[in-house]
Motif scaffolding. Structure first.
Motif, PDB file in Angstrom:
ATOM      1  N   HIS A 203      96.925 -11.130  44.238  1.00 30.47           N
ATOM      2  CA  HIS A 203      97.343 -12.015  43.160  1.00 30.47           C
ATOM      3  C   HIS A 203      98.536 -12.820  43.673  1.00 30.47           C
ATOM      4  O   HIS A 203      98.971 -12.645  44.812  1.00 30.47           O
ATOM      5  CB  HIS A 203      97.774 -11.210  41.925  1.00 30.47           C
ATOM      6  N   CYS A 238      99.114 -16.095  37.206  1.00 24.00           N
ATOM      7  CA  CYS A 238      98.621 -15.682  38.510  1.00 24.00           C
ATOM      8  C   CYS A 238      98.178 -16.933  39.247  1.00 24.00           C
ATOM      9  O   CYS A 238      97.457 -17.751  38.702  1.00 24.00           O
ATOM     10  CB  CYS A 238      97.452 -14.706  38.372  1.00 24.00           C
ATOM     11  N   GLU A 240      96.619 -16.968  42.296  1.00 28.90           N
ATOM     12  CA  GLU A 240      95.675 -16.640  43.375  1.00 28.90           C
ATOM     13  C   GLU A 240      94.390 -16.187  42.690  1.00 28.90           C
ATOM     14  O   GLU A 240      94.413 -15.197  41.959  1.00 28.90           O
ATOM     15  CB  GLU A 240      96.243 -15.518  44.243  1.00 28.90           C
ATOM     16  N   CYS A 242      91.659 -14.332  41.478  1.00 34.89           N
ATOM     17  CA  CYS A 242      91.587 -12.888  41.671  1.00 34.89           C
ATOM     18  C   CYS A 242      90.458 -12.255  40.892  1.00 34.89           C
ATOM     19  O   CYS A 242      90.442 -11.044  40.684  1.00 34.89           O
ATOM     20  CB  CYS A 242      92.920 -12.251  41.266  1.00 34.89           C
ATOM     21  N   HIS A 246      90.950 -14.199  36.037  1.00 34.46           N
ATOM     22  CA  HIS A 246      92.145 -14.742  36.700  1.00 34.46           C
ATOM     23  C   HIS A 246      92.910 -15.679  35.775  1.00 34.46           C
ATOM     24  O   HIS A 246      94.138 -15.611  35.669  1.00 34.46           O
ATOM     25  CB  HIS A 246      91.699 -15.473  37.972  1.00 34.46           C
ATOM     26  N   MET A 249      95.477 -14.285  33.275  1.00 33.81           N
ATOM     27  CA  MET A 249      96.714 -13.616  33.702  1.00 33.81           C
ATOM     28  C   MET A 249      97.892 -14.517  33.368  1.00 33.81           C
ATOM     29  O   MET A 249      98.511 -15.119  34.234  1.00 33.81           O
ATOM     30  CB  MET A 249      96.680 -13.280  35.202  1.00 33.81           C
TER      31      MET A 249
HETATM   32 CU   LIG Z   1      95.549 -12.443  39.563  1.00 33.47          CU
END
Ligand SMILES: [Cu+2]
Length: 319
Positions: A203, A238, A240, A242, A246, A249
């Motif tokens: 992340h 976040c 990245e 993931c 995602h 997040m």
């Molecule tokens: Cu993430």
């Protein structure tokens, strides 16, 4: 009747009135426009560039961004001014002869030397400036790994751990009994060491208005420093990709006065004491439970997995 090359050579060796005094004019136009554009940028746009001024690292990023713009804009204007000047000044007249390049159009060593000299100075300055800014003022807000090159001069550093997991952030406060919360509250004016890690996949902890963005990798302790300078709210995302959620997040953090922060932290520590006792002790990295189909790191006795979650377990009938 002379050949075209003879015409251009003679035009170059004995410049007419149209070939003289261009550089001072071009330089003057460039200088006026560049100074005006840079001043306008610094007055009306510079104070508002992202990520704002909420922390020391955000302030540093905005400062670097403005320095880059103030240097880049005159370069852009130099290209535009020369282009427009050339089109206006040396265009073919209506029904007139086609303009031809003189001898100076090729192999003009003074222009080449000037061009190489100026670009070399700009590039080397930016390389030095960028390197200094990356390392010196609070490490630029990026994670510096477990052993940071830049460390704060103050000893009053608050450690906060940001733990990425599919798909949320949790935060542990080791100086308050190691409680874990999904709320991120930080004190104004106190230098913070974010210890960023992950329980599962990669992340990236991105506290946008704080100017902090650090990779969250499983088994890694990634340290990023910042000092909040204003109270208010900031976003945590976040950064990245993931997995499926995602985009979910997303958290909202708050910067509070040191007094408010201490009140929040001590009351939360007391409120969560029974939960904290079930957590693994605070550490800079965690190994998720061997059965960790859900990426959790609670011991099985405290958080037993359902048959569906337990790796290798028989699936429910009809499942
Ligand atoms: Cu993430």
């Amino acid at each position: 009747m002379s050949s075209p090359s003879a015409q251009s050579d003679s035009a170059a060796s004995t410049p007419g009135p149209r070939e003289q005094g261009h550089w001072p004019k071009i330089l003057l136009i460039w200088l006026v426009l560049s100074v005006a554009a840079d001043l306008a940028w610094l007055k009306w746009v510079g104070p508002h560039v992202p990520p704002g001024r909420m922390s020391s690292t955000a302030n540093g990023a905005a400062f670097d961004f403005n320095i880059l713009i103030v240097i880049a804009v005159p370069v852009l204007i130099a290209v535009w001014v020369y282009m427009v000047y050339a089109v206006v000044t040396w265009r073919a007249g209506r029904g007139g002869a086609e303009p031809v390049g003189g001898a100076k159009a090729r192999g003009n060593s003074s222009i080449e030397a000037t061009w190489i000299g100026i670009t070399t100075v700009i590039v080397l300055f930016l390389a030095g400036f960028g390197t200094y800014e990356l390392i010196q003022p609070e490490g630029a807000g990026g994670g510096q790994g477990p052993v940071p090159i830049w460390t704060p001069t103050t000893h009053n550093v608050l450690q906060i751990q940001a733990i990425g997991q599919q798909w949320k952030w949790t935060f542990r406060y080791p100086s308050f009994g190691g409680f874990e919360s999904d709320q991120l509250v930080v004190p104004e004016g106190v230098t913070i060491a974010f210890h960023v890690t992950s329980l599962d996949v990669i992340h990236s902890f991105w506290a946008y208005q704080l100017g902090v963005k650090a990779d969250a990798n499983p088994g890694q302790d990634n340290v990023a420093f910042t000092t909040p300078q204003q109270t208010g709210t900031f976003m945590v995302r976040c950064a990245e990709l993931c997995g499926l959620w995602h985009g979910a997040m997303y958290h909202q953090g708050t910067v509070e006065s040191p007094m408010e922060f201490n009140a929040w932290a001590t009351s939360t520590e007391a409120k969560l004491a029974t939960n904290t006792a079930l957590l693994p002790p605070f550490a800079y990295t965690y190994t998720p439970d061997a059965n960790g189909a859900d990426g959790g790191y609670y011991p099985d006795s405290a958080d037993p997995y359902s048959p569906v979650e337990t790796y290798g377990a028989a699936q429910p009938a009809g499942g």
